[in-house]
Design a protein around this motif. Structure first.
Motif, PDB file in Angstrom:
ATOM      1  N   ASP A  52      52.380 -45.769  46.222  1.00 58.42           N
ATOM      2  CA  ASP A  52      52.354 -44.844  47.360  1.00 58.42           C
ATOM      3  C   ASP A  52      52.927 -43.483  46.953  1.00 58.42           C
ATOM      4  O   ASP A  52      52.377 -42.441  47.311  1.00 58.42           O
ATOM      5  N   ASP A  53      54.029 -43.513  46.215  1.00 62.44           N
ATOM      6  CA  ASP A  53      54.641 -42.263  45.760  1.00 62.44           C
ATOM      7  C   ASP A  53      53.694 -41.479  44.859  1.00 62.44           C
ATOM      8  O   ASP A  53      53.570 -40.258  44.990  1.00 62.44           O
ATOM      9  N   ASP A  56      51.115 -40.028  46.962  1.00 63.72           N
ATOM     10  CA  ASP A  56      51.664 -39.208  48.035  1.00 63.72           C
ATOM     11  C   ASP A  56      51.075 -39.660  49.372  1.00 63.72           C
ATOM     12  O   ASP A  56      50.623 -38.864  50.184  1.00 63.72           O
ATOM     13  N   GLU A  57      51.043 -40.981  49.552  1.00 66.29           N
ATOM     14  CA  GLU A  57      50.540 -41.621  50.758  1.00 66.29           C
ATOM     15  C   GLU A  57      51.533 -42.668  51.216  1.00 66.29           C
ATOM     16  O   GLU A  57      52.464 -43.018  50.497  1.00 66.29           O
ATOM     17  N   THR A  58      51.307 -43.168  52.421  1.00 62.55           N
ATOM     18  CA  THR A  58      52.152 -44.242  52.952  1.00 62.55           C
ATOM     19  C   THR A  58      51.234 -45.378  53.397  1.00 62.55           C
ATOM     20  O   THR A  58      50.288 -45.149  54.142  1.00 62.55           O
TER      21      THR A  58
END
Length: 64
Positions: A52-53, A56-58
């Motif tokens: 995710d990092d 740059d998403e969740t």
């Protein structure tokens, strides 16, 4: 398939594995099984969060 698609695919696989470990943890009937599922869950979660990092998403492990 470009690199971002591959990373997203790996994250989605880790997310599914995390959900599987959550079910195993809930179904565990001995302390040893709970401990093993808990360790696997923490590992899967760390992998998913790292991906995710990178993206740059969740992602939401609670969503089905």
């Amino acid at each position: 398939m470009d690199i971002w698609e591959r990373i997203r695919h790996a994250r989605d696989k880790a997310l599914e594995a995390e959900r599987t470990e959550r079910r195993r943890l809930a179904d565990a009937d001995t302390r040893a099984l709970q401990d093993a599922a808990s360790v696997r869950l923490a590992t899967r979660q760390a992998v998913r969060e790292a991906l995710d990092d990178i993206l740059d998403e969740t992602s939401d492990p609670e969503a089905s």
